[in-house]
Design a protein around this motif. Structure first.
Motif, PDB file in Angstrom:
ATOM      1  N   ARG A   1       0.911  -1.132   0.009  1.00 51.46           N
ATOM      2  CA  ARG A   1       0.102   0.139   0.084  1.00 51.46           C
ATOM      3  C   ARG A   1       0.839   1.215  -0.157  1.00 51.46           C
ATOM      4  O   ARG A   1       0.780   2.378  -0.740  1.00 51.46           O
ATOM      5  CB  ARG A   1      -1.034   0.041   1.126  1.00 51.46           C
ATOM      6  CG  ARG A   1      -2.071  -0.932   1.099  1.00 51.46           C
ATOM      7  CD  ARG A   1      -3.193  -0.577   2.191  1.00 51.46           C
ATOM      8  NE  ARG A   1      -2.545  -0.809   3.428  1.00 51.46           N
ATOM      9  CZ  ARG A   1      -2.348  -2.024   4.222  1.00 51.46           C
ATOM     10  NH1 ARG A   1      -2.745  -3.227   3.634  1.00 51.46           N
ATOM     11  NH2 ARG A   1      -2.059  -1.893   5.408  1.00 51.46           N
ATOM     12  N   ALA A   2       2.049   1.258   0.751  1.00 53.50           N
ATOM     13  CA  ALA A   2       3.157   2.503   0.709  1.00 53.50           C
ATOM     14  C   ALA A   2       3.610   2.683  -0.451  1.00 53.50           C
ATOM     15  O   ALA A   2       3.825   3.866  -0.941  1.00 53.50           O
ATOM     16  CB  ALA A   2       4.005   2.361   1.902  1.00 53.50           C
ATOM     17  N   LEU A   3       3.999   1.354  -1.052  1.00 51.93           N
ATOM     18  CA  LEU A   3       4.333   1.801  -2.532  1.00 51.93           C
ATOM     19  C   LEU A   3       3.566   2.328  -3.461  1.00 51.93           C
ATOM     20  O   LEU A   3       3.803   3.127  -4.202  1.00 51.93           O
ATOM     21  CB  LEU A   3       5.040   0.289  -3.017  1.00 51.93           C
ATOM     22  CG  LEU A   3       5.662   0.010  -4.304  1.00 51.93           C
ATOM     23  CD1 LEU A   3       7.069   1.287  -4.235  1.00 51.93           C
ATOM     24  CD2 LEU A   3       6.188  -1.140  -4.599  1.00 51.93           C
ATOM     25  N   ALA A   4       2.383   1.910  -3.544  1.00 56.62           N
ATOM     26  CA  ALA A   4       1.270   2.284  -4.402  1.00 56.62           C
ATOM     27  C   ALA A   4       1.033   3.712  -4.151  1.00 56.62           C
ATOM     28  O   ALA A   4       0.935   4.448  -5.070  1.00 56.62           O
ATOM     29  CB  ALA A   4       0.059   1.544  -4.379  1.00 56.62           C
ATOM     30  N   VAL A   5       0.896   4.175  -2.842  1.00 56.36           N
ATOM     31  CA  VAL A   5       0.502   5.725  -2.688  1.00 56.36           C
ATOM     32  C   VAL A   5       1.901   6.373  -3.100  1.00 56.36           C
ATOM     33  O   VAL A   5       1.572   7.590  -3.554  1.00 56.36           O
ATOM     34  CB  VAL A   5       0.367   5.665  -1.172  1.00 56.36           C
ATOM     35  CG1 VAL A   5       0.414   7.429  -0.676  1.00 56.36           C
ATOM     36  CG2 VAL A   5      -1.043   5.025  -0.849  1.00 56.36           C
ATOM     37  N   SER A   6       2.980   6.053  -2.925  1.00 60.55           N
ATOM     38  CA  SER A   6       4.303   6.665  -3.216  1.00 60.55           C
ATOM     39  C   SER A   6       4.356   6.887  -4.449  1.00 60.55           C
ATOM     40  O   SER A   6       4.676   7.929  -5.383  1.00 60.55           O
ATOM     41  CB  SER A   6       5.364   6.126  -2.622  1.00 60.55           C
ATOM     42  OG  SER A   6       5.357   6.155  -1.278  1.00 60.55           O
ATOM     43  N   LEU A   7       4.250   5.841  -5.264  1.00 62.25           N
ATOM     44  CA  LEU A   7       4.106   5.972  -6.888  1.00 62.25           C
ATOM     45  C   LEU A   7       3.170   6.700  -7.804  1.00 62.25           C
ATOM     46  O   LEU A   7       3.521   7.532  -8.427  1.00 62.25           O
ATOM     47  CB  LEU A   7       4.018   4.519  -7.390  1.00 62.25           C
ATOM     48  CG  LEU A   7       5.270   3.467  -7.252  1.00 62.25           C
ATOM     49  CD1 LEU A   7       4.926   2.138  -7.847  1.00 62.25           C
ATOM     50  CD2 LEU A   7       6.491   3.863  -7.633  1.00 62.25           C
ATOM     51  N   GLN A   8       1.773   6.730  -7.090  1.00 60.44           N
ATOM     52  CA  GLN A   8       1.026   7.596  -7.573  1.00 60.44           C
ATOM     53  C   GLN A   8       1.225   9.066  -7.261  1.00 60.44           C
ATOM     54  O   GLN A   8       1.340   9.973  -8.114  1.00 60.44           O
ATOM     55  CB  GLN A   8      -0.355   7.378  -6.656  1.00 60.44           C
ATOM     56  CG  GLN A   8      -1.398   8.111  -7.059  1.00 60.44           C
ATOM     57  CD  GLN A   8      -2.974   7.567  -6.498  1.00 60.44           C
ATOM     58  OE1 GLN A   8      -2.838   6.802  -5.648  1.00 60.44           O
ATOM     59  NE2 GLN A   8      -3.867   8.122  -6.892  1.00 60.44           N
ATOM     60  N   ALA A   9       1.915   9.403  -5.833  1.00 58.75           N
ATOM     61  CA  ALA A   9       2.219  10.858  -5.714  1.00 58.75           C
ATOM     62  C   ALA A   9       3.384  11.396  -6.614  1.00 58.75           C
ATOM     63  O   ALA A   9       3.194  12.564  -6.845  1.00 58.75           O
ATOM     64  CB  ALA A   9       2.470  10.908  -4.214  1.00 58.75           C
ATOM     65  N   LEU A  10       4.405  10.676  -6.836  1.00 54.93           N
ATOM     66  CA  LEU A  10       5.500  10.840  -7.709  1.00 54.93           C
ATOM     67  C   LEU A  10       5.005  11.231  -9.093  1.00 54.93           C
ATOM     68  O   LEU A  10       5.260  11.879  -9.920  1.00 54.93           O
ATOM     69  CB  LEU A  10       6.442   9.645  -7.627  1.00 54.93           C
ATOM     70  CG  LEU A  10       7.254   9.702  -6.508  1.00 54.93           C
ATOM     71  CD1 LEU A  10       8.173   8.525  -6.219  1.00 54.93           C
ATOM     72  CD2 LEU A  10       8.197  10.905  -6.397  1.00 54.93           C
ATOM     73  N   ARG A  11       3.796  10.152  -9.644  1.00 57.66           N
ATOM     74  CA  ARG A  11       3.618  10.356 -11.062  1.00 57.66           C
ATOM     75  C   ARG A  11       2.513  11.764 -11.170  1.00 57.66           C
ATOM     76  O   ARG A  11       2.600  12.206 -12.313  1.00 57.66           O
ATOM     77  CB  ARG A  11       2.697   9.150 -11.391  1.00 57.66           C
ATOM     78  CG  ARG A  11       3.390   7.924 -11.741  1.00 57.66           C
ATOM     79  CD  ARG A  11       2.475   6.682 -11.797  1.00 57.66           C
ATOM     80  NE  ARG A  11       3.595   5.409 -11.745  1.00 57.66           N
ATOM     81  CZ  ARG A  11       3.016   4.421 -11.242  1.00 57.66           C
ATOM     82  NH1 ARG A  11       1.739   4.010 -10.967  1.00 57.66           N
ATOM     83  NH2 ARG A  11       3.831   3.166 -11.421  1.00 57.66           N
ATOM     84  N   ALA A  12       1.904  11.939 -10.115  1.00 54.24           N
ATOM     85  CA  ALA A  12       1.122  13.263  -9.906  1.00 54.24           C
ATOM     86  C   ALA A  12       1.824  14.617 -10.274  1.00 54.24           C
ATOM     87  O   ALA A  12       1.390  15.311 -10.698  1.00 54.24           O
ATOM     88  CB  ALA A  12       0.333  13.274  -8.637  1.00 54.24           C
ATOM     89  N   THR A  13       3.030  14.475 -10.021  1.00 51.20           N
ATOM     90  CA  THR A  13       4.011  15.581 -10.276  1.00 51.20           C
ATOM     91  C   THR A  13       4.396  15.597 -11.856  1.00 51.20           C
ATOM     92  O   THR A  13       5.156  16.758 -12.195  1.00 51.20           O
ATOM     93  CB  THR A  13       5.298  15.452  -9.508  1.00 51.20           C
ATOM     94  OG1 THR A  13       6.267  14.446  -9.778  1.00 51.20           O
ATOM     95  CG2 THR A  13       4.885  15.382  -7.926  1.00 51.20           C
ATOM     96  N   GLY A  14       4.199  14.598 -12.616  1.00 48.34           N
ATOM     97  CA  GLY A  14       4.550  14.699 -13.988  1.00 48.34           C
ATOM     98  C   GLY A  14       5.643  13.860 -14.207  1.00 48.34           C
ATOM     99  O   GLY A  14       6.223  13.692 -15.442  1.00 48.34           O
TER     100      GLY A  14
END
Length: 157
Positions: A78-91
């Motif tokens: 879950r922590a990995l999924a949240v982190s990847l999503q947050a990084l992708r949200a920056t472009g």
């Protein structure tokens, strides 16, 4: 494109994401994230000593509640999924995987696989390990062949 391997132990906070995604200005970055859940990486005694050193006595008492085994892997996913999503949200681009054993071996393999330009180790302070140069960043500097940047997480996830 700049390629960074980002080694973490818990979900990135918004402050962490902002920090790592702005390190290289406007240059696009491809993040390759390795996450080893906290319960899988160090014994309880070292974690409790770190908590005491940080003045977080309540956390030291709760070290026995830190997930381990399958529960740590589930929390880590879950922590990995949240982190990847947050990084992708920056472009930026981001992919990642959980590390279950030998984090430095996984780190070296990932650096070689992706042709990384750097490694960023982003964790809470681990004073005992850092004092003896046994923390991930200190040990990685001798193994990966690229610059290693040690950063501390900005806040609790």
């Amino acid at each position: 494109m700049f390629t960074s391997v980002l080694m973490i132990e818990k979900a990135l906070t918004s402050a962490d994401v902002e920090f790592v995604t702005t390190l290289h200005g406007d240059e696009p970055v491809a993040f390759h994230v390795l996450l080893q859940p906290r319960g899988e990486q160090a014994d309880r005694l070292l974690r409790a000593i770190d908590d005491v050193a940080l003045g977080e006595l309540d956390e030291a008492v709760r070290e026995g509640e830190t997930p381990e085994g399958d529960e740590a892997r589930s929390t880590g996913e879950r922590a990995l999924a949240v982190s990847l999503q947050a990084l992708r949200a920056t472009g930026d681009t981001a992919e990642g995987r959980l590390v279950e054993d030998h984090p430095l071996d996984a780190l070296r393999t990932m650096v070689e696989e992706v042709g990384a330009d750097e490694v960023i180790v982003l964790t809470d302070p681990h004073y005992v390990e850092e004092f003896f140069h046994r923390d991930w960043a200190s040990r990685a500097r001798h193994k990966v062949g690229v610059p290693v940047l040690k950063l501390f997480s900005h806040s609790k996830a």
